[in-house]
Design a protein around this motif. Structure first.
Motif, PDB file in Angstrom:
ATOM      1  N   SER A 128       0.810  -1.224   0.000  1.00 55.40           N
ATOM      2  CA  SER A 128       0.000   0.000   0.000  1.00 55.40           C
ATOM      3  C   SER A 128       0.842   1.271   0.000  1.00 55.40           C
ATOM      4  N   GLN A 129       2.148   1.133  -0.143  1.00 55.98           N
ATOM      5  CA  GLN A 129       3.024   2.306  -0.165  1.00 55.98           C
ATOM      6  C   GLN A 129       2.687   3.239  -1.322  1.00 55.98           C
ATOM      7  N   ALA A 130       2.203   2.663  -2.439  1.00 53.61           N
ATOM      8  CA  ALA A 130       1.895   3.488  -3.617  1.00 53.61           C
ATOM      9  C   ALA A 130       0.788   4.496  -3.366  1.00 53.61           C
ATOM     10  N   VAL A 131       0.059   4.367  -2.267  1.00 53.78           N
ATOM     11  CA  VAL A 131      -0.928   5.396  -1.922  1.00 53.78           C
ATOM     12  C   VAL A 131      -0.232   6.741  -1.742  1.00 53.78           C
ATOM     13  N   PHE A 132       0.975   6.716  -1.217  1.00 48.79           N
ATOM     14  CA  PHE A 132       1.655   7.952  -0.834  1.00 48.79           C
ATOM     15  C   PHE A 132       2.806   8.337  -1.753  1.00 48.79           C
ATOM     16  N   SER A 133       3.571   7.393  -2.224  1.00 49.01           N
ATOM     17  CA  SER A 133       4.728   7.727  -3.042  1.00 49.01           C
ATOM     18  C   SER A 133       4.856   6.751  -4.200  1.00 49.01           C
ATOM     19  N   THR A 134       5.667   7.110  -5.159  1.00 53.44           N
ATOM     20  CA  THR A 134       5.755   6.344  -6.393  1.00 53.44           C
ATOM     21  C   THR A 134       6.786   5.230  -6.294  1.00 53.44           C
ATOM     22  N   LEU A 135       6.638   4.256  -7.191  1.00 51.09           N
ATOM     23  CA  LEU A 135       7.541   3.107  -7.269  1.00 51.09           C
ATOM     24  C   LEU A 135       7.832   2.811  -8.731  1.00 51.09           C
ATOM     25  N   PRO A 136       8.978   2.220  -9.029  1.00 53.66           N
ATOM     26  CA  PRO A 136       9.249   1.848 -10.425  1.00 53.66           C
ATOM     27  C   PRO A 136       8.276   0.764 -10.880  1.00 53.66           C
ATOM     28  N   GLY A 137       7.724   0.932 -12.072  1.00 59.74           N
ATOM     29  CA  GLY A 137       6.763  -0.026 -12.580  1.00 59.74           C
ATOM     30  C   GLY A 137       5.508  -0.117 -11.744  1.00 59.74           C
ATOM     31  N   ASN A 138       5.195   0.978 -11.009  1.00 58.27           N
ATOM     32  CA  ASN A 138       4.051   0.980 -10.090  1.00 58.27           C
ATOM     33  C   ASN A 138       4.099  -0.177  -9.109  1.00 58.27           C
ATOM     34  N   GLY A 139       5.296  -0.661  -8.814  1.00 59.76           N
ATOM     35  CA  GLY A 139       5.462  -1.738  -7.843  1.00 59.76           C
ATOM     36  C   GLY A 139       5.126  -3.108  -8.377  1.00 59.76           C
ATOM     37  N   PHE A 141       5.649  -3.999 -12.149  1.00 60.60           N
ATOM     38  CA  PHE A 141       6.273  -4.319 -13.428  1.00 60.60           C
ATOM     39  C   PHE A 141       7.790  -4.116 -13.337  1.00 60.60           C
ATOM     40  N   PRO A 142       8.559  -4.864 -14.134  1.00 61.77           N
ATOM     41  CA  PRO A 142      10.029  -4.835 -14.015  1.00 61.77           C
ATOM     42  C   PRO A 142      10.661  -3.612 -14.659  1.00 61.77           C
ATOM     43  N   VAL A 143      10.653  -2.510 -13.937  1.00 56.57           N
ATOM     44  CA  VAL A 143      11.275  -1.271 -14.395  1.00 56.57           C
ATOM     45  C   VAL A 143      12.413  -0.937 -13.438  1.00 56.57           C
ATOM     46  N   SER A 144      13.583  -0.667 -13.984  1.00 57.19           N
ATOM     47  CA  SER A 144      14.750  -0.361 -13.150  1.00 57.19           C
ATOM     48  C   SER A 144      14.701   1.080 -12.666  1.00 57.19           C
ATOM     49  N   GLU A 145      15.604   1.413 -11.736  1.00 55.71           N
ATOM     50  CA  GLU A 145      15.690   2.795 -11.268  1.00 55.71           C
ATOM     51  C   GLU A 145      16.070   3.742 -12.394  1.00 55.71           C
ATOM     52  N   LEU A 146      16.985   3.310 -13.263  1.00 56.80           N
ATOM     53  CA  LEU A 146      17.371   4.152 -14.392  1.00 56.80           C
ATOM     54  C   LEU A 146      16.225   4.299 -15.384  1.00 56.80           C
ATOM     55  N   GLY A 147      15.455   3.235 -15.557  1.00 57.11           N
ATOM     56  CA  GLY A 147      14.275   3.341 -16.410  1.00 57.11           C
ATOM     57  C   GLY A 147      13.259   4.315 -15.840  1.00 57.11           C
TER      58      GLY A 147
END
Length: 275
Positions: A128-139, A141-147
């Motif tokens: 549920s962290q995505a309620v407040f802050s963003t994540l790569p690949g919305n938490g 999908f396989p997206v890297s930090e550089l992506g």
């Protein structure tokens, strides 16, 4: 999202910072509130989130515009300082006010959705962290930090380019005080087209303020992504780089071809005849 209106300058810096705080708080209340409903009880979907963020921007800018210009975003403030002559001495205070407004709004959403979040995710985890802050690949999908960094540069560049376009009085800006509504639509469009790689923060205050609020209220992993890597810097650095790209693109491809009093006649769409 523009330079502070000439008529508002008598209010001083305190009024401007109050406006940026309040406007950004409105933005985050609508945005994170919508995400909390979707994540916590599946009420709505991606499109409702995108529209809520866009409406949040619109309402926040309407609240703040008279006093501060309604930046609501440190990346916009930096871009205005670099390309539009906004005073550099106000950049840090504006960013602090924006981040503080985002922080307070996130605390209110966290408090208001206490029961739902506790039921959905008792451990207050990445779930549920995505309620407040963003994540790569919305938490998910396989997206890297550089992506994700690349995505934030591109998304913020688009935002700033279009904000400059719709607020430039030498171009063809929206009339009848529709500017904030159009800026809100820009955010909706970015969310719908560039939302998956990094959650379209496109705003350091929007991400850092709520991330800090979540960390202080039980989300102890808030600074990291789902892979365990430090991630909080991506939605800060990416937008600050992207705002420079977007501002430069507008300046060199559009702004430099505008002249005082209107657009150069070559290639110009004729204005309708009066009467």
């Amino acid at each position: 999202m523009a330079e502070r209106p000439e008529q508002a300058r008598g209010w001083g810096l305190l009024g401007e910072l109050s406006a940026e705080f309040t406007g950004t708080m409105i933005l985050i209340l609508f945005g994170t509130g919508a995400v909390a409903q979707v994540v916590g009880v599946s009420l709505g979907a991606h499109d409702s989130i995108a529209w809520a963020w866009g409406f949040g921007v619109t309402f926040g800018v309407y609240v703040a515009a008279r006093l501060s210009g309604g930046h609501l975003n440190p990346a916009v403030t930096v871009a205005l300082a670099v390309f539009k002559g906004f005073p550099w001495r106000k950049v840090a205070p504006y960013a602090l006010a924006q981040t503080s407004g985002a922080f307070v709004a996130a605390l209110l959403v966290r408090w208001n959705y206490t029961e739902i979040l506790a039921k959905f995710d008792p451990g207050h985890t990445i779930k549920s962290q995505a309620v407040f802050s963003t994540l790569p690949g919305n938490g998910a999908f396989p997206v890297s930090e550089l992506g994700a960094l690349r995505d934030q540069v591109i998304g913020t560049a688009i935002l700033v380019l279009l904000v400059f376009a719709v607020t430039d009085v030498l171009n063809d800006p929206p009339r009848a005080n529709l500017g904030p509504f159009i800026v809100g639509l820009i955010v909706v469009a970015i969310g719908m087209a560039f939302g998956v790689n990094a959650g379209y923060a496109i705003n350091p205050a929007r991400d850092f303020g709520p991330r800090l609020a979540s960390y202080l209220t039980g989300y102890h992993h808030a600074w990291r992504d789902q892979y365990g890597n430090l991630y909080f810097w991506v939605p800060i650095v990416g937008p600050l780089l992207g705002c420079l790209v977007g501002g430069a693109v507008y300046k060199f491809l559009i702004g430099n071809f505008l002249v005082k009093g209107g657009v150069q006649e070559v290639g110009r769409a004729p204005a309708p005849e009066s009467g």
